[in-house]
Design a protein around this motif. Structure first.
Motif, mmCIF file in Angstrom:
data_model
loop_
_atom_site.group_PDB
_atom_site.id
_atom_site.type_symbol
_atom_site.label_atom_id
_atom_site.label_comp_id
_atom_site.label_asym_id
_atom_site.label_seq_id
_atom_site.Cartn_x
_atom_site.Cartn_y
_atom_site.Cartn_z
ATOM 1 N N PRO A 14 83.623 97.354 0.664
ATOM 2 C CA PRO A 14 82.241 96.884 0.764
ATOM 3 C C PRO A 14 82.075 95.380 0.548
ATOM 4 C CG PRO A 14 82.569 98.135 -1.251
ATOM 5 C CD PRO A 14 83.807 98.301 -0.425
ATOM 6 N N ALA A 15 82.950 94.758 -0.208
ATOM 7 C CA ALA A 15 82.846 93.319 -0.457
ATOM 8 C C ALA A 15 83.122 92.505 0.809
ATOM 9 C CB ALA A 15 83.806 92.911 -1.566
ATOM 10 N N LYS A 16 83.758 93.109 1.788
ATOM 11 C CA LYS A 16 84.085 92.409 3.038
ATOM 12 C C LYS A 16 83.003 92.568 4.097
ATOM 13 C CE LYS A 16 89.031 92.510 2.413
ATOM 14 N NZ LYS A 16 90.316 92.701 3.052
ATOM 15 N N ILE A 17 81.990 93.371 3.813
ATOM 16 C CA ILE A 17 80.923 93.644 4.781
ATOM 17 C C ILE A 17 79.617 93.076 4.242
ATOM 18 C CG2 ILE A 17 79.690 95.430 6.073
ATOM 19 C CD1 ILE A 17 82.660 95.436 6.695
ATOM 20 N N ALA A 18 79.049 92.106 4.945
ATOM 21 C CA ALA A 18 77.785 91.511 4.499
ATOM 22 C C ALA A 18 76.607 92.407 4.854
ATOM 23 C CB ALA A 18 77.602 90.134 5.119
ATOM 24 N N LYS A 19 76.631 92.986 6.049
ATOM 25 C CA LYS A 19 75.526 93.819 6.524
ATOM 26 C C LYS A 19 76.071 94.798 7.560
ATOM 27 C CE LYS A 19 72.288 89.999 6.058
ATOM 28 N NZ LYS A 19 71.413 89.046 6.748
ATOM 29 N N LEU A 20 75.487 95.980 7.594
ATOM 30 C CA LEU A 20 75.793 96.960 8.628
ATOM 31 C C LEU A 20 74.597 97.041 9.558
ATOM 32 C CD1 LEU A 20 77.286 99.950 6.620
ATOM 33 C CD2 LEU A 20 78.480 98.518 8.270
ATOM 34 N N VAL A 21 74.839 96.993 10.847
ATOM 35 C CA VAL A 21 73.768 97.115 11.834
ATOM 36 C C VAL A 21 74.101 98.295 12.733
ATOM 37 C CG1 VAL A 21 72.481 95.998 13.682
ATOM 38 C CG2 VAL A 21 73.394 94.619 11.783
ATOM 39 N N TYR A 41 79.633 102.213 -0.057
ATOM 40 C CA TYR A 41 78.797 102.170 1.147
ATOM 41 C C TYR A 41 77.337 101.868 0.785
ATOM 42 C CZ TYR A 41 76.207 103.985 5.178
ATOM 43 O OH TYR A 41 75.343 104.136 6.224
ATOM 44 N N GLY A 42 76.875 102.457 -0.295
ATOM 45 C CA GLY A 42 75.477 102.310 -0.683
ATOM 46 C C GLY A 42 75.058 100.904 -1.061
ATOM 47 N N ARG A 43 76.009 100.057 -1.391
ATOM 48 C CA ARG A 43 75.649 98.692 -1.790
ATOM 49 C C ARG A 43 75.606 97.710 -0.624
ATOM 50 N NH1 ARG A 43 80.925 96.604 -5.170
ATOM 51 N NH2 ARG A 43 81.819 95.411 -3.466
ATOM 52 N N VAL A 44 76.018 98.161 0.552
ATOM 53 C CA VAL A 44 76.003 97.295 1.731
ATOM 54 C C VAL A 44 74.644 97.432 2.429
ATOM 55 C CG1 VAL A 44 77.097 96.778 3.949
ATOM 56 C CG2 VAL A 44 78.498 97.554 2.020
ATOM 57 N N PRO A 45 73.931 96.321 2.622
ATOM 58 C CA PRO A 45 72.636 96.395 3.306
ATOM 59 C C PRO A 45 72.785 96.951 4.726
ATOM 60 C CG PRO A 45 72.961 94.234 2.321
ATOM 61 C CD PRO A 45 74.265 94.952 2.232
ATOM 62 N N ARG A 46 71.886 97.876 5.071
ATOM 63 C CA ARG A 46 71.926 98.527 6.386
ATOM 64 C C ARG A 46 70.646 98.217 7.160
ATOM 65 N NH1 ARG A 46 73.592 102.077 2.639
ATOM 66 N NH2 ARG A 46 71.550 103.023 2.521
ATOM 67 N N TYR A 47 70.814 98.035 8.465
ATOM 68 C CA TYR A 47 69.710 97.777 9.386
ATOM 69 C C TYR A 47 69.882 98.732 10.558
ATOM 70 C CZ TYR A 47 69.388 93.625 6.552
ATOM 71 O OH TYR A 47 69.277 92.783 5.475
#
Length: 156
Positions: free
Chosen positions: A6-13, A97-103
């Motif tokens: 998760p630290a490598k992912i800024a945002k999930l779209v 997964y829950g800590r990564v912002p999702r759009y």
């Protein structure tokens, strides 16, 4: 990837994408989509390794709102996909997964992933922001400029 690193992912779209919950598979989600045209047009290869979409239904399922050129492009570039991954249940934790912002970019004219299923998924897995495109399943082909604007806004 968001669960594993998760630290490598800024945002999930998610753009017209499946949004599973923990221990859910894409096939389970798709099975709930009674309005999708994809399920009835889907079969497997004789050896069971590939998911095959009825070629006569490709345009209506994926790009009914596209120009003739876009529709031809979809027909020419379609490839069967491995059947295994959609059947696998995902493991998603709040800590990773829950800590990564999702759009989520909803596609309001989608015949592959119906707006009804998109509603159900968004109720089960809230996102930071939801966007709406008056598009079928392939807005990257049919509404590229509008989708690019949304992606640029999310990137900021």
């Amino acid at each position: 990837m968001a669960e594993a690193a998760p630290a490598k992912i800024a945002k999930l779209v998610y753009v017209a994408g499946f949004l599973p919950t923990n221990q859910q598979s894409v096939f389970e989600l798709a099975g709930q989509d009674t309005q999708s045209l994809l399920g009835p047009a889907l079969s497997t290869s004789p050896d069971g390794s590939l998911a095959v979409v009825n070629r006569a239904q490709l345009v209506n399922i994926f790009c009914q709102d596209g120009s003739a050129a876009v529709q031809q492009q979809v027909l020419e570039n379609y490839r069967d996909e491995p059947a295994g991954p959609p059947a696998e249940k995902v493991t998603l934790s709040a800590a990773n997964y829950g800590r990564v912002p999702r759009y989520y970019v909803r596609t309001l004219q989608d015949h592959a992933l119906s707006p009804v299923l998109q509603d159900l998924m968004l109720r089960a897995t809230p996102v930071q922001k939801e966007y709406r495109l008056n598009s079928g399943h392939t807005p990257h082909l049919t509404n590229a400029e509008e989708l690019s604007g949304i992606l640029a806004e999310i990137a900021q």
